[in-house]
Write a protein that holds these residues in place. Structure first.
Motif, PDB file in Angstrom:
ATOM      1  N   ALA A   1     -27.177 -23.393  63.675  1.00 59.93           N
ATOM      2  CA  ALA A   1     -26.440 -24.345  62.854  1.00 59.93           C
ATOM      3  C   ALA A   1     -24.998 -24.251  62.896  1.00 59.93           C
ATOM      4  O   ALA A   1     -24.152 -25.274  62.869  1.00 59.93           O
ATOM      5  CB  ALA A   1     -27.034 -23.985  61.339  1.00 59.93           C
ATOM      6  N   ASP A   2     -24.493 -22.890  62.799  1.00 57.51           N
ATOM      7  CA  ASP A   2     -22.951 -22.580  63.029  1.00 57.51           C
ATOM      8  C   ASP A   2     -22.475 -23.348  64.532  1.00 57.51           C
ATOM      9  O   ASP A   2     -21.314 -24.011  64.185  1.00 57.51           O
ATOM     10  CB  ASP A   2     -22.661 -21.091  62.849  1.00 57.51           C
ATOM     11  CG  ASP A   2     -21.330 -20.860  62.634  1.00 57.51           C
ATOM     12  OD1 ASP A   2     -20.829 -21.099  61.561  1.00 57.51           O
ATOM     13  OD2 ASP A   2     -20.569 -20.457  63.699  1.00 57.51           O
ATOM     14  N   GLU A   3     -23.179 -23.161  65.210  1.00 51.08           N
ATOM     15  CA  GLU A   3     -22.801 -23.556  66.437  1.00 51.08           C
ATOM     16  C   GLU A   3     -22.590 -25.315  66.629  1.00 51.08           C
ATOM     17  O   GLU A   3     -21.707 -25.845  67.110  1.00 51.08           O
ATOM     18  CB  GLU A   3     -23.430 -23.006  67.817  1.00 51.08           C
ATOM     19  CG  GLU A   3     -23.287 -21.560  67.879  1.00 51.08           C
ATOM     20  CD  GLU A   3     -24.207 -20.959  68.998  1.00 51.08           C
ATOM     21  OE1 GLU A   3     -23.763 -19.962  69.378  1.00 51.08           O
ATOM     22  OE2 GLU A   3     -25.332 -21.423  69.067  1.00 51.08           O
TER      23      GLU A   3
ATOM     24  N   VAL B   1     -35.237 -29.537  60.882  1.00 53.82           N
ATOM     25  CA  VAL B   1     -34.371 -30.430  60.171  1.00 53.82           C
ATOM     26  C   VAL B   1     -33.506 -29.518  59.201  1.00 53.82           C
ATOM     27  O   VAL B   1     -32.082 -30.146  58.989  1.00 53.82           O
ATOM     28  CB  VAL B   1     -35.494 -31.126  58.922  1.00 53.82           C
ATOM     29  CG1 VAL B   1     -34.324 -32.177  58.275  1.00 53.82           C
ATOM     30  CG2 VAL B   1     -36.155 -32.115  59.880  1.00 53.82           C
ATOM     31  N   GLN B   2     -33.890 -28.626  58.744  1.00 52.53           N
ATOM     32  CA  GLN B   2     -32.920 -27.695  58.064  1.00 52.53           C
ATOM     33  C   GLN B   2     -31.671 -27.144  58.674  1.00 52.53           C
ATOM     34  O   GLN B   2     -30.564 -27.165  58.359  1.00 52.53           O
ATOM     35  CB  GLN B   2     -33.647 -26.344  57.324  1.00 52.53           C
ATOM     36  CG  GLN B   2     -32.847 -25.657  56.433  1.00 52.53           C
ATOM     37  CD  GLN B   2     -32.381 -26.648  55.164  1.00 52.53           C
ATOM     38  OE1 GLN B   2     -33.255 -27.303  54.580  1.00 52.53           O
ATOM     39  NE2 GLN B   2     -31.111 -26.551  54.860  1.00 52.53           N
ATOM     40  N   LYS B   3     -31.999 -26.904  59.911  1.00 51.18           N
ATOM     41  CA  LYS B   3     -30.846 -26.386  60.817  1.00 51.18           C
ATOM     42  C   LYS B   3     -29.633 -27.223  60.915  1.00 51.18           C
ATOM     43  O   LYS B   3     -28.532 -27.058  60.738  1.00 51.18           O
ATOM     44  CB  LYS B   3     -31.392 -25.865  62.184  1.00 51.18           C
ATOM     45  CG  LYS B   3     -30.217 -25.657  63.097  1.00 51.18           C
ATOM     46  CD  LYS B   3     -30.597 -25.040  64.640  1.00 51.18           C
ATOM     47  CE  LYS B   3     -30.889 -26.241  65.478  1.00 51.18           C
ATOM     48  NZ  LYS B   3     -31.032 -26.061  66.837  1.00 51.18           N
ATOM     49  N   VAL B   4     -30.167 -28.771  61.190  1.00 50.77           N
ATOM     50  CA  VAL B   4     -28.960 -29.780  61.167  1.00 50.77           C
ATOM     51  C   VAL B   4     -28.360 -30.158  60.031  1.00 50.77           C
ATOM     52  O   VAL B   4     -27.176 -30.236  59.842  1.00 50.77           O
ATOM     53  CB  VAL B   4     -29.906 -31.163  61.548  1.00 50.77           C
ATOM     54  CG1 VAL B   4     -28.774 -32.217  61.752  1.00 50.77           C
ATOM     55  CG2 VAL B   4     -30.506 -30.873  62.949  1.00 50.77           C
ATOM     56  N   ALA B   5     -29.357 -30.051  58.818  1.00 51.25           N
ATOM     57  CA  ALA B   5     -28.714 -30.120  57.537  1.00 51.25           C
ATOM     58  C   ALA B   5     -27.467 -28.822  57.148  1.00 51.25           C
ATOM     59  O   ALA B   5     -26.634 -29.460  56.636  1.00 51.25           O
ATOM     60  CB  ALA B   5     -29.728 -30.079  56.365  1.00 51.25           C
ATOM     61  N   ASP B   6     -28.004 -27.836  57.685  1.00 45.14           N
ATOM     62  CA  ASP B   6     -27.107 -26.715  57.459  1.00 45.14           C
ATOM     63  C   ASP B   6     -25.856 -26.784  58.189  1.00 45.14           C
ATOM     64  O   ASP B   6     -24.431 -26.648  57.880  1.00 45.14           O
ATOM     65  CB  ASP B   6     -27.670 -25.423  57.730  1.00 45.14           C
ATOM     66  CG  ASP B   6     -28.734 -24.832  56.770  1.00 45.14           C
ATOM     67  OD1 ASP B   6     -28.749 -25.591  55.861  1.00 45.14           O
ATOM     68  OD2 ASP B   6     -29.692 -24.111  57.060  1.00 45.14           O
ATOM     69  N   ALA B   7     -25.918 -27.309  59.339  1.00 48.62           N
ATOM     70  CA  ALA B   7     -24.873 -27.735  60.250  1.00 48.62           C
ATOM     71  C   ALA B   7     -23.900 -28.488  59.917  1.00 48.62           C
ATOM     72  O   ALA B   7     -22.625 -28.519  59.769  1.00 48.62           O
ATOM     73  CB  ALA B   7     -25.089 -28.166  61.512  1.00 48.62           C
ATOM     74  N   ALA B   8     -24.532 -29.941  59.111  1.00 48.08           N
ATOM     75  CA  ALA B   8     -23.669 -30.782  58.760  1.00 48.08           C
ATOM     76  C   ALA B   8     -22.796 -30.103  57.470  1.00 48.08           C
ATOM     77  O   ALA B   8     -21.478 -30.525  57.259  1.00 48.08           O
ATOM     78  CB  ALA B   8     -24.505 -31.768  57.997  1.00 48.08           C
ATOM     79  N   SER B   9     -23.520 -29.270  56.392  1.00 40.04           N
ATOM     80  CA  SER B   9     -22.657 -28.777  55.538  1.00 40.04           C
ATOM     81  C   SER B   9     -21.806 -27.837  55.778  1.00 40.04           C
ATOM     82  O   SER B   9     -20.553 -27.887  55.439  1.00 40.04           O
ATOM     83  CB  SER B   9     -23.979 -27.793  54.594  1.00 40.04           C
ATOM     84  OG  SER B   9     -23.168 -27.175  53.743  1.00 40.04           O
ATOM     85  N   ILE B  10     -21.951 -26.948  56.878  1.00 41.14           N
ATOM     86  CA  ILE B  10     -20.780 -26.022  57.342  1.00 41.14           C
ATOM     87  C   ILE B  10     -19.878 -26.837  57.969  1.00 41.14           C
ATOM     88  O   ILE B  10     -18.620 -26.599  57.695  1.00 41.14           O
ATOM     89  CB  ILE B  10     -21.746 -25.268  58.798  1.00 41.14           C
ATOM     90  CG1 ILE B  10     -22.551 -24.183  58.145  1.00 41.14           C
ATOM     91  CG2 ILE B  10     -20.528 -24.189  59.354  1.00 41.14           C
ATOM     92  CD1 ILE B  10     -23.565 -23.683  59.202  1.00 41.14           C
ATOM     93  N   ALA B  11     -20.042 -27.903  58.705  1.00 38.20           N
ATOM     94  CA  ALA B  11     -18.888 -28.594  59.301  1.00 38.20           C
ATOM     95  C   ALA B  11     -18.059 -29.263  58.150  1.00 38.20           C
ATOM     96  O   ALA B  11     -17.013 -29.379  58.374  1.00 38.20           O
ATOM     97  CB  ALA B  11     -19.430 -29.635  60.388  1.00 38.20           C
ATOM     98  N   ARG B  12     -18.608 -29.911  57.104  1.00 37.93           N
ATOM     99  CA  ARG B  12     -18.023 -30.523  56.225  1.00 37.93           C
ATOM    100  C   ARG B  12     -17.105 -29.577  55.355  1.00 37.93           C
ATOM    101  O   ARG B  12     -15.990 -29.914  55.032  1.00 37.93           O
ATOM    102  CB  ARG B  12     -18.855 -31.508  55.391  1.00 37.93           C
ATOM    103  CG  ARG B  12     -19.283 -32.623  55.835  1.00 37.93           C
ATOM    104  CD  ARG B  12     -20.051 -33.187  54.568  1.00 37.93           C
ATOM    105  NE  ARG B  12     -21.191 -32.746  54.071  1.00 37.93           N
ATOM    106  CZ  ARG B  12     -22.327 -32.806  54.383  1.00 37.93           C
ATOM    107  NH1 ARG B  12     -22.659 -33.734  55.480  1.00 37.93           N
ATOM    108  NH2 ARG B  12     -23.296 -32.246  53.734  1.00 37.93           N
ATOM    109  N   SER B  13     -17.600 -28.264  55.052  1.00 39.17           N
ATOM    110  CA  SER B  13     -16.771 -27.164  54.561  1.00 39.17           C
ATOM    111  C   SER B  13     -15.629 -26.841  55.520  1.00 39.17           C
ATOM    112  O   SER B  13     -14.531 -26.341  54.770  1.00 39.17           O
ATOM    113  CB  SER B  13     -17.619 -26.047  54.348  1.00 39.17           C
ATOM    114  OG  SER B  13     -18.112 -25.486  55.386  1.00 39.17           O
ATOM    115  N   ARG B  14     -15.735 -26.933  56.677  1.00 36.08           N
ATOM    116  CA  ARG B  14     -14.577 -26.650  57.571  1.00 36.08           C
ATOM    117  C   ARG B  14     -13.541 -27.593  57.625  1.00 36.08           C
ATOM    118  O   ARG B  14     -12.492 -27.457  57.779  1.00 36.08           O
ATOM    119  CB  ARG B  14     -15.006 -26.228  58.876  1.00 36.08           C
ATOM    120  CG  ARG B  14     -15.826 -24.716  58.922  1.00 36.08           C
ATOM    121  CD  ARG B  14     -16.299 -24.588  60.175  1.00 36.08           C
ATOM    122  NE  ARG B  14     -17.322 -23.245  60.431  1.00 36.08           N
ATOM    123  CZ  ARG B  14     -17.837 -22.739  61.302  1.00 36.08           C
ATOM    124  NH1 ARG B  14     -17.852 -23.538  62.379  1.00 36.08           N
ATOM    125  NH2 ARG B  14     -18.727 -21.814  61.372  1.00 36.08           N
TER     126      ARG B  14
END
Length: 343
Positions: free
Chosen positions: A174-176, A213-226
């Protein structure tokens, strides 16, 4: 889009290195680039052999800088660069000379690292691994981007879209994925497009649950926070990302600045992205540009061994644009650092 590429490449006279200098398609592409003044070129190869190839293909390479990779002075200069970069891994000066004398890709990478070229394009006769490995070892990643990834531009009849990651990361976390999404948005911006980034999955929004699905949702959340400045959302199925009617149904009327109008698509893994690229190419005949590597300190881009002359021309222009963008970014970082020191 190609015309826009060429105009942007011309704006800044970058120096792009072609280590496969005497390869026939590369010779023809170099002739076009020089004829149209898109950037300056350094070609690696024997001068007489290169000029003979230029005659065969009726191109003019006289304005290119031609460097013979067997030149002892050149070899010694860049062997020192290679040794200094890799001595912590057991590299010796003698071994560095031996490697560079037999590997034009590693030699070219050292030239870019030393600042003698702004970027490099290769891969017409070398594998992706042969292109990427020296770049990671010698040029290294941008401190702000912990992983290298790749993006491919797909030139459709009515739009230009970008797919990522299409070549490097097989199963990103997710982070990547978040890092890939941000890097892809920045790459698209450098090419004059406004990125609307959709992180893709087999489900849209909360319509399904599970680790994929959760991995992608987490990735979107991380990217928006950054990067809250980016238009970036997910997870989306592809139809919800590009089709406004499908998006309205699947998002149940929820507002979205990305759904139905995305132009940057972040795939959850290399399997899906690579398959998608091939499907689009084979069934639409769309022109593709890339893979474009992102996340390196200086741009190095890989060609398919099945590339055409047009592909090489587009990739050289792309690399010139990336090089100019990297310089601008580095200058901005230096200015901010200076301000911080004064404060």
């Amino acid at each position: 889009f190609r015309n826009s590429l060429f105009s942007r490449a011309k704006e800044n006279n970058q120096v792009i290195l072609l280590p496969e200098g005497d390869e026939p398609r590369t010779v023809q592409a170099a002739g076009f680039i020089l004829q149209h003044g898109l950037c300056s070129l350094i070609l690696l190869g024997e001068r007489e052999k290169l000029l003979e190839a230029a005659k065969v293909y009726n191109v003019d390479l006289r304005s290119a800088i031609i460097k013979d990779p067997s030149d002892p002075q050149e070899l010694e200069k860049y062997a020192t660069v290679y040794y200094q970069t890799r001595k912590h891994k057991g590299m010796t000066l003698e071994k560095a000379r031996e490697i560079l004398g037999n590997d034009p890709i590693t030699l070219g990478t050292c030239m870019v690292s030393a600042g003698d070229a702004d970027g490099m394009v290769c891969g017409a006769v070398h594998t992706t691994a042969n292109t990427v490995r020296p770049a990671l070892q010698i040029i290294k990643t941008d401190p702000a981007t912990p992983i290298v990834s790749s993006v491919m531009f797909i030139c459709l009849e009515d739009a230009v879209v970008a797919y990522a990651d299409v070549a490097i990361n097989a199963s990103p976390s997710a982070d990547e994925l978040a890092t890939i999404a941000i890097a892809s948005a920045d790459t698209v911006t450098a090419f004059g497009l406004e990125p609307r980034v959709a992180l893709l999955s087999y489900a849209t929004g909360d319509s399904n649950a599970g680790p994929l699905v959760q991995k992608v949702a987490d990735a979107a959340s991380i990217a928006r926070s950054r990067r809250p400045d980016l238009l970036l959302e997910g997870p989306f199925q592809y139809d919800a990302a590009v089709n406004a009617a499908a998006a309205k149904i699947k998002l149940k009327g929820k507002n979205s600045e990305v759904a139905g109008k995305a132009n940057v698509f972040i795939f959850p893994d290399l399997n899906s992205s690579n398959i998608a690229c091939k499907v689009v190419q084979q069934h639409t005949g769309a022109t593709v540009i890339g893979p474009i590597l992102q996340g390196l300190r200086k741009p190095v881009n890989d060609l398919s061994r099945g590339c055409t002359v047009k592909d090489i021309i587009a990739t050289i222009a792309t690399t010139a644009i990336q090089a100019a963008a990297e310089k601008k970014k580095s200058k901005a970082v230096a200015v901010e650092a200076m301000k911080a020191r004064k404060e």
